[in-house]
Scaffold this motif. Structure first.
Motif, PDB file in Angstrom:
ATOM      1  N   TYR A 133    -115.440  57.257 -26.687  1.00  0.00           N
ATOM      2  CA  TYR A 133    -115.635  58.453 -26.070  1.00  0.00           C
ATOM      3  C   TYR A 133    -116.701  59.185 -26.088  1.00  0.00           C
ATOM      4  CZ  TYR A 133    -110.666  57.741 -25.191  1.00  0.00           C
ATOM      5  OH  TYR A 133    -109.458  57.137 -24.905  1.00  0.00           O
ATOM      6  N   ARG A 167    -112.934  45.304 -18.387  1.00  0.00           N
ATOM      7  CA  ARG A 167    -112.790  44.576 -19.371  1.00  0.00           C
ATOM      8  C   ARG A 167    -113.901  44.321 -20.226  1.00  0.00           C
ATOM      9  NH1 ARG A 167    -110.420  47.464 -20.485  1.00  0.00           N
ATOM     10  NH2 ARG A 167    -109.408  46.423 -22.190  1.00  0.00           N
ATOM     11  N   THR A 214    -117.881  50.525 -25.425  1.00  0.00           N
ATOM     12  CA  THR A 214    -117.254  49.849 -24.175  1.00  0.00           C
ATOM     13  C   THR A 214    -117.524  50.616 -23.025  1.00  0.00           C
ATOM     14  OG1 THR A 214    -114.988  49.580 -23.441  1.00  0.00           O
ATOM     15  CG2 THR A 214    -115.145  51.813 -24.657  1.00  0.00           C
ATOM     16  N   GLY A 271    -113.192  44.166 -23.637  1.00  0.00           N
ATOM     17  CA  GLY A 271    -112.550  45.474 -23.865  1.00  0.00           C
ATOM     18  C   GLY A 271    -112.376  45.942 -25.367  1.00  0.00           C
ATOM     19  N   SER A 272    -112.799  46.928 -25.867  1.00  0.00           N
ATOM     20  CA  SER A 272    -112.654  47.364 -27.283  1.00  0.00           C
ATOM     21  C   SER A 272    -111.163  46.994 -28.041  1.00  0.00           C
ATOM     22  CB  SER A 272    -113.209  48.658 -27.562  1.00  0.00           C
ATOM     23  OG  SER A 272    -112.697  49.624 -26.675  1.00  0.00           O
ATOM     24  N   ASP A 330    -114.365  53.406 -33.785  1.00  0.00           N
ATOM     25  CA  ASP A 330    -113.831  52.759 -32.617  1.00  0.00           C
ATOM     26  C   ASP A 330    -114.424  53.889 -31.368  1.00  0.00           C
ATOM     27  OD1 ASP A 330    -112.640  51.720 -30.290  1.00  0.00           O
ATOM     28  OD2 ASP A 330    -110.592  52.334 -30.746  1.00  0.00           O
ATOM     29  N   TYR A 389    -110.042  52.705 -40.222  1.00  0.00           N
ATOM     30  CA  TYR A 389    -110.268  52.600 -38.952  1.00  0.00           C
ATOM     31  C   TYR A 389    -110.641  54.196 -38.540  1.00  0.00           C
ATOM     32  CZ  TYR A 389    -108.773  52.830 -33.875  1.00  0.00           C
ATOM     33  OH  TYR A 389    -109.078  53.284 -32.655  1.00  0.00           O
ATOM     34  N   ASN A 399    -108.994  60.194 -29.858  1.00  0.00           N
ATOM     35  CA  ASN A 399    -107.552  59.910 -29.391  1.00  0.00           C
ATOM     36  C   ASN A 399    -106.418  59.777 -30.424  1.00  0.00           C
ATOM     37  OD1 ASN A 399    -105.487  59.125 -27.823  1.00  0.00           O
ATOM     38  ND2 ASN A 399    -106.220  57.241 -26.861  1.00  0.00           N
ATOM     39  N   ALA A 419    -116.814  45.365 -23.121  1.00  0.00           N
ATOM     40  CA  ALA A 419    -117.037  46.158 -24.349  1.00  0.00           C
ATOM     41  C   ALA A 419    -117.851  45.181 -25.370  1.00  0.00           C
ATOM     42  CB  ALA A 419    -115.886  46.688 -24.904  1.00  0.00           C
TER      43      ALA A 419
END
Ligand SMILES: Cc1ncc(COP(=O)(O)O)c(C=O)c1O
Length: 398
Positions: free
Chosen positions: A209, A245, A235, A104-105, A206, A171, A178, A247
């Protein structure tokens, strides 16, 4: 602890960092939506009706038949070579040594934080941003420097101020953010990586999407523009299924060097079995088909939600505005300053509709006039009636 005072007092024994492991406030809202007839725009789950169950079953069968023993065995920390090659092929600037498979990321964020943050460091994050990232950085005893974000993503001048104030990690969610749905413009992508270079500060890109683009041309990933300063997290969660899970992190071998060791300490490696199944699926060409399906589905839902918002809140005198995402799952609605979306959330649930109050997405308390809507799981009818109910609540709440 036993009644005679012997035994372990767990809360007294718990490490200091556990006080920084905060529960997700979104999960609290999701719990409330599970009772009664609530239409939920709160969760950020992918639409389960699109999951390719039959194809996963067929791929699982093939994996067990053809490579069953290897699929069920321990494997290397970096990840399966075949899967890493497939990931590396999407990032021409890095080879297979620049790919680390993660569970998972979300795990990727934790591992990067573990390797690149010391207590007292500060992380430059958009305000608002993904709460899961804030929760994963907080146990490392860091502070946050809020960075402004608008319809073109994070504002470089504001990022520069955060860097000048001493941030040591950036980040960024560059595509269909999101919670805002905003995407970083091409100019700003260049500006952001140049700032990272100038200040010598790494970026975590990150990007769960990015593949879910409905309109417009694809924009370059930060890691492809500047593999020297970026660790990218991709991911399968939003394109294929989140339950795997599965990524990956992509970056220079130097950047990933401590991450591999942190990954080994955390869980040795990501499930061999799911890596093999995912590889089977991507090799069969099913992923592209699946991404097309998901995009079409979400595009339709986004259009319906934007139309409904126009109808319900479009009168300029009401003072609402919202983002018009070109992909992803989220729309950010902001109201007049007097709007308290935290206070209204319960009234909305009582009226049968749920959203996530904006407050949940801020690194520091105080901002309450925004809210996040997700269109990924609601049916067309639910979007119509849910936004009508929401419109009513929000108009009354101003
Ligand atoms: C911005 C962002 N990053 C990371 C994640 C976690 O993704 P994964 O399922 O790959 O751990 C999410 C999930 O909603 C997300 O929205």
């Amino acid at each position: 602890m036993n009644s005679d005072g012997r035994g372990v007092n767990w809360s007294a024994r718990a490490a200091r960092r556990t006080t920084r492991l905060r529960p997700s406030s979104i999960r609290e809202i999701l719990k409330l939506t599970q009772t009664g007839e609530v239409i939920s725009f709160a969760g950020g789950l992918p639409a389960a009706e699109l999951f390719p169950v039959a194809a996963v079953r067929a791929a699982t069968d093939r994996v067990l038949t053809e490579r069953g023993r290897a699929a069920l065995q321990y494997s290397t920390t970096e990840g399966d070579a075949g899967l890493r090659e497939w990931i590396a092929a999407r990032h021409p600037q890095v080879g297979i040594d620049g790919v680390q498979v993660v569970s998972g990321s979300q795990q990727g964020l934790d591992l990067v934080a573990k390797c690149y943050l010391d207590p007292g460091d500060s992380v430059a994050v958009a305000a608002p941003t993904y709460p899961g990232a804030l929760r994963s950085f907080e146990p490392y005893e860091v502070r946050f420097q809020p960075v402004k974000i608008d319809d073109d993503g994070i504002v470089p001048e504001s990022l520069e101020a955060a860097l000048a104030a001493g941030s040591t990690l950036i980040y960024v969610i560059p595509n269909f953010d999101n919670p805002t749905g905003a995407s970083l413009s091409v100019e700003r992508r260049h500006a952001v990586v140049e700032l990272a270079r100038a200040y010598g500060v790494p970026i975590i890109e990150d990007d769960p999407y990015g593949e879910l683009r409905f309109d417009g041309a694809e924009l370059p990933r930060l890691v492809d523009l500047a593999p020297d300063v970026v660790i990218h997290a991709g991911t399968f969660s939003k394109t294929l299924v989140p339950g795997f899970r599965l990524a990956w992190l992509v970056g220079s071998p130097a950047a990933l060097d401590p991450v591999v060791r942190a990954k080994q300490a955390a869980d040795l490696h990501t499930s061999t079995f799911t890596q093999f199944i995912a590889l089977e699926i991507v090799r069969s060409g099913l992923l592209e088909e699946q991404v097309d399906k998901v995009r079409d589905h979400y595009r339709g839902r986004r259009d319906l939600m934007l139309d409904a918002l126009d109808r319900e809140l479009g009168d300029p005198a009401l003072g609402f505005r919202w983002t018009r995402p070109s992909g992803g799952m989220f729309i950010w609605v902001s109201g007049p300053d007097s709007l308290d979306t935290t206070a209204l959330a319960r009234a909305a649930i009582a009226a049968g509709v749920a959203y996530v109050p904006g407050e949940a997405f801020y690194p520091e308390p105080g901002q309450v006039s925004g809210l996040r809507l997700s269109y990924s799981v609601a049916s067309p009818d639910q979007i119509e009636s849910g936004i009508a109910r929401l419109g009513h609540i929000l108009r009354q709440g101003t």
